[in-house]
Design an enzyme around this catalytic site. Sequence first.
Site, PDB file in Angstrom:
ATOM      1  N   CYS A   1      39.512  44.447  36.650  1.00  0.00           N
ATOM      2  CA  CYS A   1      38.759  45.358  37.246  1.00  0.00           C
ATOM      3  C   CYS A   1      37.602  45.733  36.399  1.00  0.00           C
ATOM      4  CB  CYS A   1      39.351  46.543  37.865  1.00  0.00           C
ATOM      5  SG  CYS A   1      40.789  47.118  37.058  1.00  0.00           S
TER       6      CYS A   1
ATOM      7  N   GLN B   1      45.673  36.538  38.999  1.00  0.00           N
ATOM      8  CA  GLN B   1      45.447  37.303  40.488  1.00  0.00           C
ATOM      9  C   GLN B   1      44.290  36.733  40.955  1.00  0.00           C
ATOM     10  OE1 GLN B   1      44.677  40.913  38.151  1.00  0.00           O
ATOM     11  NE2 GLN B   1      46.619  41.727  38.724  1.00  0.00           N
TER      12      GLN B   1
ATOM     13  N   ASP C   1      42.232  38.076  42.531  1.00  0.00           N
ATOM     14  CA  ASP C   1      41.715  39.451  42.475  1.00  0.00           C
ATOM     15  C   ASP C   1      40.368  39.577  43.247  1.00  0.00           C
ATOM     16  OD1 ASP C   1      42.129  42.094  41.869  1.00  0.00           O
ATOM     17  OD2 ASP C   1      41.946  41.741  39.688  1.00  0.00           O
TER      18      ASP C   1
ATOM     19  N   HIS D   1      37.562  43.191  44.106  1.00  0.00           N
ATOM     20  CA  HIS D   1      37.175  44.560  43.918  1.00  0.00           C
ATOM     21  C   HIS D   1      36.142  44.864  44.895  1.00  0.00           C
ATOM     22  CE1 HIS D   1      39.417  43.721  40.004  1.00  0.00           C
ATOM     23  NE2 HIS D   1      39.964  45.165  40.533  1.00  0.00           N
TER      24      HIS D   1
ATOM     25  N   LYS E   1      48.531  52.846  47.598  1.00  0.00           N
ATOM     26  CA  LYS E   1      48.405  51.447  47.507  1.00  0.00           C
ATOM     27  C   LYS E   1      49.392  51.101  48.636  1.00  0.00           C
ATOM     28  CE  LYS E   1      51.734  50.573  43.944  1.00  0.00           C
ATOM     29  NZ  LYS E   1      52.125  49.865  43.005  1.00  0.00           N
TER      30      LYS E   1
END
Length: 666
Positions: A339, A386, A388, A390, A473
């Site tokens: 992140c 991941q 991933d 954002h 979450k």
Amino acid sequence: MLEVHLPDGSVKKYESPITPAAVAAEIGPGLAKAAVSAVVDGKTVSMDYPLPEEGSISLRLLTKKDPDAIHVMRHSCAHVMARAVMRLYEGVQLAFGPTVEGGFYYDFDLDHALSDEDFPAIEAEMKRIVKEEEPFERLDEPREKALQICRDLGQKYKIEHIEEGLHDQSRLSFYRQGEFLDLCRGPHVPTASHIGAFKLLSVAGAYWKGDQSRKQLQRLYATAFFDKKELEEHLRRIDEAKKRDHRVLGKQLDLFAINPLVGSGLILWLPKGATIRGLLEDFVKGELERRGYERVYTPNIGRVELYEISGHYPYYADSQFAPIVMEQEERYLLRPMNCPHHVMIYKSAPRSYRELPLRLAEFGTVYRYEKSGEVSGMTRVRGFTQDDAHIFCTVDQVADEFRGCLEMTQFVLKSLGLTNYRVRLGFRDPKSDKYVGSPENWERAQQSLVEVCQSLRIDAQPEPGEAAFYGPKADFVVTDAIGREWQLGTVQLDYNLPSQERFGLEYTGADNHPHQPVMIHRAPLGSLERFVGVLIEHFAGAFPLWLAPEQVRVLTVSEKSEEYGRQIEGRLRDAGLRVKGDYRGEKINAKIREAQVGLIPYMFVVGEKDMAGQTVAVRDRIDGDLGPMSFDQAVAKLRQEIADRTVRQTFQGAAGLGERGSNHEY
RNA sequence: GCCGCUGUAGCUCAGUUGGCAGAGCGCGUCCUUGGUAAGGACGAGGUCAUGGGUUCAAGUCCCAUCAGCGGCUCCA
């Protein structure tokens, strides 16, 4: 007067105090003998439980045929095990002995280090105890008397538990069986004669009350069934499930390797495993494109200062690889999270509300120094990737973005036939002060999470205290072949990183004033390593055609048809299929067996007949011989199955002793 | 990190009270040329996890380290 309502609708009335055992006896001697416990107004109790003297109750008598009865019997078996251990060893302190899914355990504190070599002796002693057929008697005592009993028994954990965990109880119950007396809520079977076949499974360390700072006890895991056949069937199922273990299959099928010289918890993806991973990545990439994500690439390492700002350092320092120190105090961290890098991409330009939501995606590899006892196969590793992304959005966009993330996760899991998961909503613990962000924001976010799940018909359980410190979450949790739960996909709201104390993210609103965006972290697969590990078990290594590392194997009947076989292999490769040919001088039966054991989805058997007719004899791994087809016909069939991402077979059912279904606290 | 167990051929494992390192599968070569789950013969392959110790002698006993397994705890 007490009115007892029985399941058949009949009602019995009693003037004097009575127990379920007496009611059973009145109905018939057969039932009285067969009943192992009773359910009074939904609560399971022992047969000697004193029923109230007044009012109206419902009563159901449980025999061993009743699925609920086995937990009662297992808990009684736990007492028998504890009794046996106390007979065999000096100075045994008893802790907790609950039932768990598939069995039970009991925690002991004793000087002798138990090992599986002790199991036969303990089991033999248990058999002696069961043979005595002594009753389990319930004692109901006032608090002070109960404490005195535990002091007399010298059972310090029981004393502590009464004083702490049970401080609000005015009366406490015990169960006695012969010389064995244990603080216990119950219920129990009437006598040991109801205990069937049992087996000790393993011994493990476990902290008292699950607290690492307290003493470590010895936990004996065991299981019991009403009859021996059921026990044997259960043990057979455990064996079957263990064969599905991704660590076993990963080695057998050459999917991945771990080498101590490379490092513990670091996965080497072998070509076949890498093929599966690559296909999954491509699949996710396609979905990301459809759903408005933009791809980015960032380095696997960053300045320590970056992580000081994000708060990941030194907060998580003990589970990170130590910083790499260069000259002049330049320090770098192998990244434990993606992140901060993505935040810096957000910050690389001033942002307008018109750009939001901004969705930045990367298959980002991260490194975490997991404690030595934690690493396990592909499911708990020290380096992982991941899938991933954002999302930077306005507060008003959060619910829609959340919905999009959950939908994508659901879609991806469904496409793989992975339906055996639960969704855990990690909410804040109102009693804790470790959380960042205002309580109002949390409330609103948690509420919208619940609403989004409801609208998507996701059965999600809120779990207070399971949130990350920076936001609530939703985790997708699956159970592996051994019975352990693993978090896969996750969607997390973050109030922390955009804040002024951290990265101070901003965008210009329609009002021409700066505003703070909200961040969402999300990864539908979670980690590729863990996800593939779980998938291996889910398919028991038999991947659906679209994911199979080798989709087709060409098998020649004899070397006379090798040329034709090589021609077929080439045409399959040209058609975009992953294919290998087996042209050895082995008999066709042997070649088929090897391909079958190697879990190859399709075999094209070619011999002289096929060469003459320009056909291939298709053999399906699941359905067997499909007979001869034209090459085009066969390829079309496979292509269709690939395009549909057809999942034909999955496997599930866990072997182990998970915590689910745990009850009978003491 | 903690408790317990384990580490022998590429894989799965056997190896007795300490006394010459074994099997099956796989692999290589040769023979066999076959139609839907194992054809045959021969052969190669080992620092018994690593380091120390005890002993005339250690795969075997002891200690340490590393790794794996079953749990506990933790998991951004």
